[in-house]
Design a protein around this motif. Structure first.
Motif, mmCIF file in Angstrom:
data_model
loop_
_atom_site.group_PDB
_atom_site.id
_atom_site.type_symbol
_atom_site.label_atom_id
_atom_site.label_comp_id
_atom_site.label_asym_id
_atom_site.label_seq_id
_atom_site.Cartn_x
_atom_site.Cartn_y
_atom_site.Cartn_z
ATOM 1 N N ASP A 80 23.385 20.071 43.173
ATOM 2 C CA ASP A 80 22.181 21.004 43.927
ATOM 3 C C ASP A 80 22.000 21.984 42.856
ATOM 4 O OD1 ASP A 80 22.591 19.335 45.978
ATOM 5 O OD2 ASP A 80 23.696 20.694 46.994
ATOM 6 N N ILE A 81 20.670 22.843 42.768
ATOM 7 C CA ILE A 81 20.404 23.817 42.188
ATOM 8 C C ILE A 81 21.049 25.205 42.905
ATOM 9 C CG2 ILE A 81 18.196 23.160 41.236
ATOM 10 C CD1 ILE A 81 16.894 24.746 43.441
ATOM 11 N N HIS A 82 21.729 25.055 43.996
ATOM 12 C CA HIS A 82 22.515 25.984 44.925
ATOM 13 C C HIS A 82 24.082 25.540 44.795
ATOM 14 C CE1 HIS A 82 18.593 25.247 46.910
ATOM 15 N NE2 HIS A 82 18.524 26.502 46.450
ATOM 16 N N LEU A 83 24.839 26.602 44.920
ATOM 17 C CA LEU A 83 26.340 26.661 44.840
ATOM 18 C C LEU A 83 26.979 26.544 46.404
ATOM 19 C CD1 LEU A 83 26.455 29.342 42.111
ATOM 20 C CD2 LEU A 83 27.363 26.886 41.701
ATOM 21 N N LYS A 92 33.301 34.897 46.362
ATOM 22 C CA LYS A 92 33.594 35.538 45.051
ATOM 23 C C LYS A 92 32.456 36.539 44.768
ATOM 24 C CE LYS A 92 37.263 32.980 43.425
ATOM 25 N NZ LYS A 92 37.300 31.516 43.346
ATOM 26 N N PHE A 93 31.159 36.013 45.050
ATOM 27 C CA PHE A 93 29.932 36.864 44.472
ATOM 28 C C PHE A 93 29.202 37.141 45.916
ATOM 29 C CE2 PHE A 93 31.573 34.652 40.813
ATOM 30 C CZ PHE A 93 31.420 35.617 39.882
ATOM 31 N N PRO A 94 29.516 37.940 46.764
ATOM 32 C CA PRO A 94 28.733 37.833 48.010
ATOM 33 C C PRO A 94 27.425 38.627 47.947
ATOM 34 C CG PRO A 94 30.612 39.491 48.178
ATOM 35 C CD PRO A 94 30.805 38.700 47.049
ATOM 36 N N ASP A 95 27.234 39.238 46.846
ATOM 37 C CA ASP A 95 25.843 40.086 46.733
ATOM 38 C C ASP A 95 24.941 39.141 45.827
ATOM 39 O OD1 ASP A 95 26.889 42.124 48.221
ATOM 40 O OD2 ASP A 95 27.859 42.948 46.184
ATOM 41 N N ARG A 96 25.123 38.114 45.519
ATOM 42 C CA ARG A 96 24.454 37.443 44.368
ATOM 43 C C ARG A 96 23.263 36.401 44.758
ATOM 44 N NH1 ARG A 96 27.186 37.798 39.505
ATOM 45 N NH2 ARG A 96 25.381 36.368 38.534
ATOM 46 N N PHE A 108 23.795 32.489 37.649
ATOM 47 C CA PHE A 108 25.202 32.863 36.907
ATOM 48 C C PHE A 108 25.350 32.106 35.811
ATOM 49 C CE2 PHE A 108 25.191 32.750 41.577
ATOM 50 C CZ PHE A 108 26.242 33.833 41.825
ATOM 51 N N THR A 109 26.369 33.082 34.677
ATOM 52 C CA THR A 109 26.655 32.695 33.574
ATOM 53 C C THR A 109 27.626 31.692 33.582
ATOM 54 O OG1 THR A 109 28.521 33.919 33.332
ATOM 55 C CG2 THR A 109 26.411 35.040 32.452
ATOM 56 N N PHE A 110 27.823 30.939 32.770
ATOM 57 C CA PHE A 110 28.978 29.614 32.511
ATOM 58 C C PHE A 110 30.239 30.250 32.968
ATOM 59 C CE2 PHE A 110 31.581 26.282 30.573
ATOM 60 C CZ PHE A 110 31.284 25.385 31.657
ATOM 61 N N GLU A 111 30.572 31.370 32.342
ATOM 62 C CA GLU A 111 32.010 32.168 32.799
ATOM 63 C C GLU A 111 32.022 32.548 33.989
ATOM 64 O OE1 GLU A 111 32.427 35.715 30.412
ATOM 65 O OE2 GLU A 111 34.212 35.866 31.230
ATOM 66 N N GLU A 112 31.063 32.960 34.881
ATOM 67 C CA GLU A 112 31.046 33.248 36.172
ATOM 68 C C GLU A 112 31.165 31.849 37.126
ATOM 69 O OE1 GLU A 112 28.277 37.185 36.589
ATOM 70 O OE2 GLU A 112 27.493 35.298 36.290
ATOM 71 N N LEU A 113 30.549 30.894 36.780
ATOM 72 C CA LEU A 113 30.698 29.572 37.332
ATOM 73 C C LEU A 113 32.063 29.239 37.205
ATOM 74 C CD1 LEU A 113 27.143 27.911 36.323
ATOM 75 C CD2 LEU A 113 27.903 28.953 38.378
ATOM 76 N N LYS A 114 32.577 29.469 36.154
ATOM 77 C CA LYS A 114 34.086 28.859 36.133
ATOM 78 C C LYS A 114 35.033 29.511 36.799
ATOM 79 C CE LYS A 114 34.643 25.612 32.646
ATOM 80 N NZ LYS A 114 35.266 24.351 33.027
ATOM 81 N N GLN A 115 34.634 30.665 37.485
ATOM 82 C CA GLN A 115 35.611 31.448 38.447
ATOM 83 C C GLN A 115 35.463 30.627 39.886
ATOM 84 O OE1 GLN A 115 34.660 35.752 38.114
ATOM 85 N NE2 GLN A 115 34.082 35.499 36.045
ATOM 86 N N LEU A 116 34.634 30.247 39.983
ATOM 87 C CA LEU A 116 34.333 29.545 41.481
ATOM 88 C C LEU A 116 35.654 28.056 41.597
ATOM 89 C CD1 LEU A 116 30.556 29.344 41.589
ATOM 90 C CD2 LEU A 116 32.017 31.214 42.438
ATOM 91 N N LEU A 144 34.281 23.782 38.446
ATOM 92 C CA LEU A 144 33.021 23.188 37.855
ATOM 93 C C LEU A 144 33.108 23.060 36.327
ATOM 94 C CD1 LEU A 144 30.389 25.637 39.627
ATOM 95 C CD2 LEU A 144 30.485 23.120 39.941
ATOM 96 N N HIS A 145 32.452 22.137 35.815
ATOM 97 C CA HIS A 145 32.468 22.055 34.289
ATOM 98 C C HIS A 145 31.044 21.707 33.656
ATOM 99 C CE1 HIS A 145 32.843 17.896 36.007
ATOM 100 N NE2 HIS A 145 32.195 17.637 35.193
#
Ligand code: CA
Length: 330
Positions: A80-83, A92-96, A108-116, A144-145
């Motif tokens: 999805d285009i959603h997470l 992890k990112f409640p305000d985003r 989200f940057t890829f680095e941020e996505l990797k934190q999920l 995610l990858h």
């Protein structure tokens, strides 16, 4: 992660039917193809590398990648285009989230996505799993990858096993990406070219629901890849001749092909497959799920009617081992 992958691979090589399937691209195209839908997603969280490694070990013909772009233009493998339906982004990112309450991959940057952390698909309001009999929610560790990382996994396994398993990427929501100022097709095609997927002789099929975009991929972006036009509406069934001008196949859903039963209990098959075949279009139908059989008694019944009565050329399935076993037996 690598230790975990290794364990899964070992388990699969022990547990799965390792009967050789045809490995050349030409044979893949001429026989019944099994496409691992989001990986072995009936067994492990969809679009995770372990789900892809498991599918690989099941000797499928193709492994599917759905692709969405990150804020920094990385091609991310996610449906999805959603997470929020497959990750812990809301924690992890409640305000985003955006005004509609949803969390967009593209914010989200890829680095941020990797934190999920990734889990089985769930309904955010209730925290309940969409498929309750599948892998438990919030167990183990999944991430995610990128498309690059997944191609390197599959090409790496092709090297280490000597097999030749293909990829089957899908460009998701190109019009949405364009509104956000991103040309997703261009970026995905660049990645594919860099990894050697350039023509119909390479073991890659590119799919998209957006007909305007898939046509653009063939014409403006001059791709020579094998292209599959995904469809979902009845009116699209009338556009096969147009699709045949740029695509090599269509991807309808099962209900566009199998229309129920007549009064004698015989399956009613639409003329979509025969019409497509007359135009030299392959038909790869979605989605074959052993835990969502509809009117069919068994998964084998469903596969049998679709592959050998309706004569489709391939199945997108969450349960690739079952489909590979079925195709090898028949
Ligand atoms: Ca897909």
């Amino acid at each position: 992660m690598s230790k975990y992958l290794a364990v899964i691979l070992v388990l699969c090589f022990i547990g799965c039917n390792t009967k050789e399937v045809n490995t050349t691209v030409k044979q893949n195209r001429s026989e019944k193809s099994v496409i691992a839908h989001r990986g072995a997603s009936g067994y492990l969280p969809e679009h995770t590398l372990p789900a892809k490694a498991m599918a690989y070990a099941m000797n499928v013909h193709f492994i599917e990648q759905d692709i969405v772009l990150s804020k920094d233009n990385v091609a991310v493998v996610i449906h999805d285009i959603h997470l929020e339906t497959v990750t812990d982004v809301a924690k992890k990112f409640p305000d985003r989230n955006r005004e509609d309450g949803r969390f967009y991959v593209i914010d989200f940057t890829f680095e941020e996505l990797k934190q999920l952390n990734v889990s089985e698909r769930f309904i955010p309001k209730t925290d309940k799993a969409v498929y309750p009999t599948r892998f438990p929610l919030n167990k183990s560790m999944f991430k995610l990858h990128s498309l690059q990382e997944e191609i390197e996994l599959i090409q790496g396994l092709n090297k280490s096993t000597g097999k030749n398993i293909g990829i089957y990427p899908e460009i998701k929501a190109p019009a949405f990406h364009l509104e956000e100022g991103k040309d997703i097709s261009k970026i995905v095609l660049e990645v594919l070219t860099n990894y050697g997927y350039k023509t119909k002789d390479d073991n890659c099929i590119l799919q998209c629901f957006d007909a305007h975009e898939l046509k653009r991929i063939r014409t403006e972006l001059e791709s020579e890849l094998f292209l599959v036009q995904l469809i979902e509406f009845e009116e699209e069934e009338l556009r096969l001749e147009e699709f045949a001008t740029y695509a090599d196949g269509i991807g309808p859903w099962i209900q566009q092909i199998i229309k129920g039963k007549d009064e004698n209990g015989k399956w009613l098959i639409s003329d979509l497959v025969s019409n497509a075949h007359k135009l030299n279009l392959k038909v790869h139908a979605y989605t074959f799920r052993a835990d969502q059989l509809g009117p069919f008694k068994t998964f084998e019944d469903l596969l049998s009617v679709a592959l050998y009565e309706a004569n489709i050329d391939g199945v997108f399935t969450d349960f690739p081992d079952k489909a590979v076993n079925f195709v090898n037996k028949n």
